[in-house]
Design a protein around this motif. Structure first.
Motif, short mmCIF file in Angstrom:
data_model
loop_
_atom_site.label_atom_id
_atom_site.label_comp_id
_atom_site.label_asym_id
_atom_site.label_seq_id
_atom_site.Cartn_x
_atom_site.Cartn_y
_atom_site.Cartn_z
N MET A 1 70.66 31.02 -94.81
CA MET A 1 70.63 32.46 -95.05
C MET A 1 71.41 33.18 -93.96
SD MET A 1 67.35 35.03 -95.34
CE MET A 1 66.71 34.11 -96.75
N THR A 2 72.33 34.04 -94.35
CA THR A 2 73.11 34.78 -93.37
C THR A 2 72.30 35.96 -92.84
OG1 THR A 2 74.14 36.12 -95.11
CG2 THR A 2 75.31 34.14 -94.39
N LEU A 3 72.62 36.36 -91.62
CA LEU A 3 71.94 37.46 -90.96
C LEU A 3 72.78 38.73 -91.06
CD1 LEU A 3 70.86 35.60 -87.69
CD2 LEU A 3 69.50 35.95 -89.76
N THR A 4 72.11 39.87 -91.19
CA THR A 4 72.80 41.15 -91.22
C THR A 4 73.18 41.54 -89.79
OG1 THR A 4 70.79 42.47 -90.96
CG2 THR A 4 71.42 41.84 -93.21
N GLY A 5 74.02 42.56 -89.69
CA GLY A 5 74.38 43.06 -88.38
C GLY A 5 73.17 43.54 -87.60
N ASP A 6 72.26 44.22 -88.27
CA ASP A 6 71.05 44.71 -87.60
C ASP A 6 70.19 43.56 -87.12
OD1 ASP A 6 71.63 47.42 -87.83
OD2 ASP A 6 70.68 47.59 -89.79
N GLN A 7 70.10 42.50 -87.92
CA GLN A 7 69.31 41.34 -87.50
C GLN A 7 69.92 40.67 -86.27
OE1 GLN A 7 69.34 39.36 -91.37
NE2 GLN A 7 67.12 39.58 -91.51
N ILE A 8 71.24 40.58 -86.24
CA ILE A 8 71.90 40.03 -85.07
C ILE A 8 71.64 40.91 -83.85
CG2 ILE A 8 74.14 39.57 -84.00
CD1 ILE A 8 73.39 37.43 -85.95
N GLU A 9 71.73 42.21 -84.04
CA GLU A 9 71.49 43.14 -82.94
C GLU A 9 70.07 43.00 -82.40
OE1 GLU A 9 72.80 46.46 -80.48
OE2 GLU A 9 73.76 44.85 -81.61
N ASN A 10 69.12 42.79 -83.29
CA ASN A 10 67.72 42.66 -82.88
C ASN A 10 67.43 41.36 -82.14
OD1 ASN A 10 67.07 45.15 -84.01
ND2 ASN A 10 66.44 44.27 -85.97
N GLU A 11 68.35 40.40 -82.20
CA GLU A 11 68.18 39.16 -81.45
C GLU A 11 68.34 39.38 -79.95
OE1 GLU A 11 67.22 36.20 -82.28
OE2 GLU A 11 67.13 36.42 -84.46
N GLY A 12 68.94 40.51 -79.57
CA GLY A 12 69.08 40.83 -78.16
C GLY A 12 70.04 39.93 -77.40
N THR A 75 74.32 32.85 -88.96
CA THR A 75 72.98 32.36 -89.24
C THR A 75 72.25 32.14 -87.92
OG1 THR A 75 73.60 30.01 -89.16
CG2 THR A 75 73.88 31.15 -91.30
N GLU A 76 71.00 31.68 -88.05
CA GLU A 76 70.21 31.38 -86.86
C GLU A 76 70.86 30.29 -86.01
OE1 GLU A 76 67.69 32.76 -85.56
OE2 GLU A 76 67.06 34.16 -87.11
N ARG A 77 71.63 29.41 -86.64
CA ARG A 77 72.33 28.37 -85.88
C ARG A 77 73.29 28.98 -84.87
NH1 ARG A 77 74.93 25.09 -90.65
NH2 ARG A 77 74.85 27.18 -91.54
#
Length: 214
Positions: A1-12, A75-77
């Motif tokens: 599953m691919t991550l959105t830009g906001d999800q990437i941003e929230n990874e810090g 992705t999370e990878r």
């Protein structure tokens, strides 16, 4: 599953620029030997994780690009390997410089991309993208991708324009520099997704970020 830009941003993540489908950074090594040692360490970690970055070793820096080709995005990878690379660089006393990296795309404005895309794919020796009918890419990933932007057919019109993907923190400095160099800001209506600028002759280009893209 691919991550959105906001999800990437929230990874810090620190030290990485999200350039629309890829995470990129430049590691300031100061020497070729230090860069080679970092590449060796990153390669070993990538093998352990079963996920491999694109690495460009130069003097005096190393550029690293992360993306999940099989998923068509981030992705999370990629997040996991980015954290590993950050730790390896820090352990060697090296700094990440995300503001130094960018991604270039070439866009062809066309009212009929189905008619022109096959020609450019053949001429450049590029390949189509699975699940996409508006883009062709270099199989080796060394040259800029070309995408075909729907436009009207009125003449005269600018056929080609570059899209330059940068980290959001670099947008205003880049705009300020372009304006100081004689350019104009043509359109900011779609900001912070992209800004349209033009040189003194009216040739246009876009500064693009991951923001507001879903």
């Amino acid at each position: 599953m691919t991550l959105t830009g906001d999800q990437i941003e929230n990874e810090g993540l620190t030290g990485w620029a999200n350039l629309g489908g890829s995470l990129r950074t430049r590691v300031r090594t100061g020497s070729f030997v230090a860069g080679l040692a970092l590449v060796d360490a990153v390669g070993a970690a990538a093998e352990e994780q079963g996920h491999h970055p694109d690495v460009d070793l130069r003097y005096p820096h190393v550029d690293i690009t992360l993306t999940s080709h099989d998923a068509g995005g981030l992705t999370e990878r990629d997040v996991r390997l980015a954290r590993t690379v950050t730790a390896l660089a820090a352990g060697s006393g090296l700094e990440l410089d995300p503001g130094a990296v960018s991604r270039l795309e070439l866009a062809l404005d066309t009212p009929d991309r189905a008619a022109v895309l096959p020609f450019w794919r053949a001429l450049l020796g590029y390949q189509g993208q699975p699940g996409s009918d508006d883009e062709v890419r270099d199989p080796a990933g060394a040259l800029p991708p070309v995408w075909f932007q729907e436009s009207g057919s009125e003449e005269p019109r600018q056929r080609w324009h570059p899209d330059v993907w940068i980290d959001p923190t670099q947008v205003q400095p880049r705009i300020d520099a372009a304006l100081a160099a004689g350019g104009t800001l043509v359109d900011a209506e779609q900001a912070p997704s992209f800004w349209v600028l033009a040189d003194p002759e009216g040739n246009r280009a876009c500064l693009c970020t991951w923001q507001d893209r879903g």
